[in-house]
Each structure stands twice: as C-alpha cells, then as structure tokens.
Scaffold this active site. Structure first.
Site, short mmCIF file in Angstrom:
data_model
loop_
_atom_site.label_atom_id
_atom_site.label_comp_id
_atom_site.label_asym_id
_atom_site.label_seq_id
_atom_site.Cartn_x
_atom_site.Cartn_y
_atom_site.Cartn_z
N HIS A 22 0.83 -1.21 0.00
CA HIS A 22 0.00 0.00 0.00
C HIS A 22 0.87 1.26 0.00
CE1 HIS A 22 -3.14 -2.82 1.19
NE2 HIS A 22 -4.03 -1.86 1.09
N ASN A 65 8.07 -4.37 3.18
CA ASN A 65 6.67 -4.01 3.38
C ASN A 65 6.21 -4.31 4.80
OD1 ASN A 65 3.93 -3.34 2.78
ND2 ASN A 65 3.50 -5.49 2.38
#
Length: 354
Positions: free
Chosen positions: A202, A233
């Site tokens: 994201h 991440n």
C-alpha cells in the site's frame, strides 16, 4: 363400504406447513446462518446484509432506529478542519455520513480548538504536488493520486491524516485487491503480483482509514498498490506507517504524500501488465498549526532493514530532485525553501523529540 375420516383432510393440508410457500424464507434463514458462520461468528456482516435487504425491498427503519447511531459503523467526519481536499458526500451517502458524524462530534470540537489553520492551507488542492511527468490525476474519497500508466504505479498519493481517522472498527480482513476503474487505461491486476516474490504494498495504508470501511476499501484499489519486497513491506515500511499514525495523534493531524521513485529501466513483474518494481520509496510529511509549521522527508530502499528510521530522514529537496515532483507548491516560496532544505539533524530534533 368406504371409511370416511371424521376430520377434513383437505382443510388440514391447507393449514399445515406448505413447502412451496416457505422455501424462500428457509433458504434466507440458512443463508444468514451460513454468513454468520463464514465470518467466524461476527454479526457485523450479517447486520450489514440485512440492512441492505431491507432497503432493497423497501422496509423503512423505525423512528427509534433512525435516531440511534448504528453501532456497526465507524465514525466519519462531516467536515475536514485540516484540509478542503475531500469531496462532499453524495446524496445517497449523506444520511449515513451524518449518523457517523455524530459519534465524532466531540473529537472534532476538541481538534478545532487546538488547530489554527494558515491562510495558504485554505487554497483548493493545497496538498497536491506538481509533477513534470503529467501523470493522470485520480481522486478518491480518502486520497488523491497521480497515476503513471507506463509504470503501472502511482508516482504520488496525497491525503490529510487526522487523529481520529487512525482508530475505528473498520477491518481489512475481508477486503480484496481490485483494479481501479477510474484509471483511463486500467491498472495492474492483483494476479500480476501472484508468485512474483513481491508484496502488494500500500502507498496510502489501510491502517490510516480505520474510521471508515468504505475508505479503507479504497486503499485496496490497484492504483494505490506497488511491488514491495516482503521484508520491507512488513518491516521498516510498516514501522514508518505506524510512526506516522502516532505523530498524527500527537499533532492532531498531518498532511501525507508518499510514493515510489519511478525511472526508466526498472525491473518489472506481471502477466497481463508490466508493473515496474521501484528501488526506493519516500514519504513527505507536513505539520501545520499556526504559527508552528514543520516538514520532514523519508527515503528508503525497497529492501529489509534493521536501521533506525532516523537514518532514512533526508531533506525534502533531495526527494524532489530524485522524483521531479514539487511538494506543497502552494506554500509561500521563502517558507517552502526553508522547510525543504532542512538537514537530517534539525528535522530529527523537531519530529522525534516531541
């Protein structure tokens, strides 16, 4: 001679259980039970489904239900004190927004008493950067982004992050990645990442929109997704996202711009699309509460790291040179130059010591 029963069998059959007349009811009941079991005993999806069914078949809510706030909906603001960025709610969503807004009215009042806005903050699209690339501007309710179709990546995602937006009952568990239909030429597909060795990372984090399931769902659009090394991440990048949310609560709101460093020649993944894999990611954060104002930039390699986040603080000027993006161009020029040229030590002192 034939035996005739004393009771009327036809009358008895009419009063009995009629399968054809009750099949739909039984199926609906079993469906609700299955839905309840599917979501591990959570009642929220069942309640939401029932409310949708009632609206479809035209069953209106009672007066008491209209007055009472829905306990299964997260609070949402009816206005934004930190920015004019977000669009007005549509007519179909206005009633729901008003109900959710009641729950956050006390928080909103407290925040308004603490935040004093600069005049330049009131400009339309104050938060949006300017890029030489001419990416496609896509506006969603929770954030705005500039999409680069040649990379199948957004070059920046911008949004205000207010303190109360980091809390709520929105849950990412049942959300799914979806192509963004707002992109003129389409976006990457979730399957482009399958067995690629990269996470669907994201840019605008789902955790920044916990106050609204609808806005959290927007963060799973593929225009907001980029290839990230799993240990990056789930490691240092997540640590930075958590830190930003902590600062947003501490400071009663921030402006966030985040994205990858895109350039020609990047490696790609994908089956249906060629999705560029960035080597670096950045975040630029601005705090405004008149007369106080400060800015900080982070630049991280797309790889695992055990280093302190302080080591990734860089002048915003450096990020602008790498990306070709002008951040917060509507700041007064002298103030913009002052904020963007600050060194690591000064920014660390301003942000990490408070």
């Amino acid at each position: 001679m034939f035996f005739r029963p004393r009771f009327n069998t036809k009358k008895y059959a009419r009063r009995g259980f009629r399968l054809r007349g009750n099949t739909l009811v039984l199926l609906f009941v079993f469906f609700l039970i299955g839905l309840f079991l599917h979501y591990g005993g959570k009642t929220k999806p069942v309640v939401a489904f029932w409310n949708d069914v009632r609206e479809i078949i035209g069953l209106r809510r009672s007066h008491a239900e209209k007055e009472e706030s829905n306990p299964y909906r997260a609070p949402e603001p009816d206005s934004d004190v930190a920015t004019d960025e977000r669009p007005e709610p549509s007519a179909s969503e206005s009633e729901a927004s008003d109900k959710r807004g009641r729950r956050s009215s006390k928080t909103k009042t407290n925040r308004e008493s603490k935040i004093v806005r600069f005049e330049f903050e009131k400009q339309v699209d104050f938060i949006l950067p300017v890029s030489r690339s001419g990416g496609e501007l896509i506006r969603h309710e929770g954030y705005t982004l500039s999409y680069r179709d040649e990379y199948k990546d957004a070059e920046w995602v911008a949004y205000p992050l207010l303190d109360y937006e980091t809390t709520g009952d929105a849950d990412r568990k049942n959300e799914q990645f979806q192509p963004d239909r707002a992109a003129a030429n389409g976006t990457a597909l979730p399957s482009d990442y399958t067995r690629s060795g990269y996470d669907r990372g994201h840019l605008a984090p789902a955790g920044d929109f916990k106050y609204s399931q609808r806005m959290m769902r927007e963060t799973f659009l593929m225009s907001n997704i980029t290839p990230q090394v799993p240990d990056f991440n789930r490691g240092i990048w997540k640590e930075l996202e958590d830190l930003v949310r902590t600062w947003a609560v501490r400071d009663n709101g921030l402006y966030i711009i985040t994205g990858p460093v895109l350039k020609a020649g990047l490696p790609t993944i994908g089956k249906a699309n060629e999705v560029s894999v960035p080597q670096k990611f950045y975040k630029v954060i601005l705090y405004c509460n008149k007369p106080d104002i400060r800015m900080i930039g982070f630049l991280l390699d797309n790889e695992a790291s055990e280093s302190s986040l302080k080591q990734f603080v860089v002048p915003v000027d450096q990020i602008e040179q790498l990306t070709g993006i002008d951040f917060f161009p509507k700041l007064p020029d002298d103030l913009e130059r002052k904020l963007e040229s600050k060194g690591r030590g000064e920014m660390v002192d301003e942000w990490f010591s408070n």
